[in-house]
Design an enzyme around this catalytic site. Sequence first.
Site, PDB file in Angstrom:
ATOM      1  N   ARG A  64       0.748  -1.328  -0.060  1.00 37.16           N
ATOM      2  CA  ARG A  64       0.086  -0.093  -0.042  1.00 37.16           C
ATOM      3  C   ARG A  64       1.004   1.275   0.042  1.00 37.16           C
ATOM      4  O   ARG A  64       0.542   2.138  -0.585  1.00 37.16           O
ATOM      5  CB  ARG A  64      -0.780   0.165   1.182  1.00 37.16           C
ATOM      6  CG  ARG A  64      -2.111  -1.025   1.058  1.00 37.16           C
ATOM      7  CD  ARG A  64      -3.026  -0.874   2.111  1.00 37.16           C
ATOM      8  NE  ARG A  64      -4.189  -1.677   1.630  1.00 37.16           N
ATOM      9  CZ  ARG A  64      -5.209  -2.076   2.482  1.00 37.16           C
ATOM     10  NH1 ARG A  64      -5.211  -1.747   3.654  1.00 37.16           N
ATOM     11  NH2 ARG A  64      -6.216  -2.586   2.071  1.00 37.16           N
ATOM     12  N   LYS A 106     -20.263 -17.855  -0.020  1.00 38.78           N
ATOM     13  CA  LYS A 106     -21.630 -17.614   0.194  1.00 38.78           C
ATOM     14  C   LYS A 106     -22.383 -16.742  -0.926  1.00 38.78           C
ATOM     15  O   LYS A 106     -21.706 -16.003  -1.642  1.00 38.78           O
ATOM     16  CB  LYS A 106     -22.089 -16.831   1.499  1.00 38.78           C
ATOM     17  CG  LYS A 106     -21.703 -17.754   2.808  1.00 38.78           C
ATOM     18  CD  LYS A 106     -21.986 -16.571   3.961  1.00 38.78           C
ATOM     19  CE  LYS A 106     -21.779 -17.733   5.127  1.00 38.78           C
ATOM     20  NZ  LYS A 106     -22.189 -16.957   6.546  1.00 38.78           N
ATOM     21  N   GLY A 123     -10.848  -9.139  -1.020  1.00 38.31           N
ATOM     22  CA  GLY A 123      -9.930  -9.812  -0.114  1.00 38.31           C
ATOM     23  C   GLY A 123      -9.289 -11.412  -0.766  1.00 38.31           C
ATOM     24  O   GLY A 123      -8.142 -11.233  -0.643  1.00 38.31           O
ATOM     25  N   GLY A 142     -13.565  -3.645   0.279  1.00 35.77           N
ATOM     26  CA  GLY A 142     -14.892  -3.270   0.174  1.00 35.77           C
ATOM     27  C   GLY A 142     -15.296  -2.418  -0.977  1.00 35.77           C
ATOM     28  O   GLY A 142     -16.354  -2.503  -1.435  1.00 35.77           O
TER      29      GLY A 142
END
Length: 396
Positions: free
Chosen positions: A35, A198, A354, A377
Site C-alpha cells: 500500500r 456464500k 479480499g 470493500g
Amino acid sequence: MKTIDDFNFQDKKALIRVDFNVPLDKDFNVTDTSRIEAATPTILKVLEDGGSAILMSHLGRPKGKVNPDMSLSHISEKVSEIVGVQVKFVEDCVGEAVEKAASELENGEVLLLENLRFYSEEEAGDETFSEQLSKLGDIYVNDAFGTAHRAHASTTIVAKFFPGKKCFGYLLAKEIKAIEKVMQTGEKPVTAILGGAKVSSKITIIENILDKVDHLIVGGGMTYTFIKAQGGQIGDSICEDDKMDLALEILKQAETKGVKVHLPVDVLAANKFSNDADTQFVGVDEIPEGWQGLDVGPQTLENFKEVLAVSKTILWNGPVGVFEMENFAKGTIAIGNFIDEATQNGAFSLVGGGDSVAAVKQFGFQEKVSYVSTGGGAMLESLEGRTLPGIAAILD
C-alpha cells in the site's frame, strides 16, 4: 475526471489521503509494504513539481481513542525508505502543532500525520474536523481507494473545502479506470469468475454484472447452493438452504440475458475440513454423505480454461477452492494460470476482493494479471454498481 496530472504543485502543499492501513508484526515492523508502494508515485509527482506533501491515513480500528500500538509513527521510517525522502512525523492530525508543522513544511518535504481514527470525528464524517484538516493544504488529493466507500472526514467531507482544487491520485484513478474497463468499456467476451463461500455475500454483484458479462464462472462454496437447488447431492458441503430459490432465480435471469453460467461439474471432495483429509474426485452433484467439496475437479478446470482462453476482459473475485490448504489450492492456482495465459494473449484481467487478492499474492500472480485492486470493500461496492462517496466528492 481530474487527476493529479491536471495540477502543478510548484510551491503548493498537497493534502493527500493515502491508505497506509498496513499490517504490522509484534515489533511494529511493516509486513506488507504494497500500500505504501502504491501511493509513492502520487507523492513523488508532488515533490518533483516543487511542492510538499502532507499525508493522512488511518491504521487499524482504534475506535476514536489514542492507541500507541496503532500510531503511524511505527511506519514513518518505512515510508521514508520507500519514498526516498526523510518523512517528518507529527503526533496529531489537527490542531495548532499540526498547523505549525504544515506551515513550516518546505518544498520537497513530506509530513505524515498521526492516525486519523484516534478521533471519532473521522469516521463520523464530522464537518468541523474536516475543516481543520483542510487548513493544512492548498490542494486535496484522494489516493485511498480502500476507504473510498466510506463517507469519512478525510475521504469525502474534506473535499468540499477545496472547490476546484481537488483531484484523484494515480492509484485511485487507476482503480476507477480498471473497474470501468470491466463494467463499461471492456472488449467482449467479458467473463466474471465469482468464488467464495456464500451466494448471499455476492448476490448484489451478480445482479449488477449480469447486464455486463457474457460468461459467469461460479466456484468456491457457493457452488453447492446452486447444485442443491437443482436437485444435486452435495453431501456435507457448505450450503445456504434459504438461498436456493435465489440461486435458481439467478440462473433464470442469466438465461434471459444471454449470459452463460459455468458451474463446476466435478469436485475434489474430502471426508473432513482438513488438509490431511481423505479425498476423492466425484461429480459435483454426487457427493456422498459425510464428504464435502473443497476444490474443483479436473474436468471443471478444462471447461473453465476453454472459457477463459476466448475471454477478452476478465474479472476475478473469489477463489474456487479452500486455497489456504495446500491440497485444495490446485483449482485456484490453475485459474490464476489460465488468467495469466489469457492476459498474455491480450485480455484485460482485474483481480479484486479480499480472498482472491490474497490468493494472487500467495501464488505470485501479481505481475501476471493486468490489475490487482487494493480496495476490498470499495471494489465490491463498485461492482455492485454503487457510487462511492470518496469518488463522488472529487467529481462534485
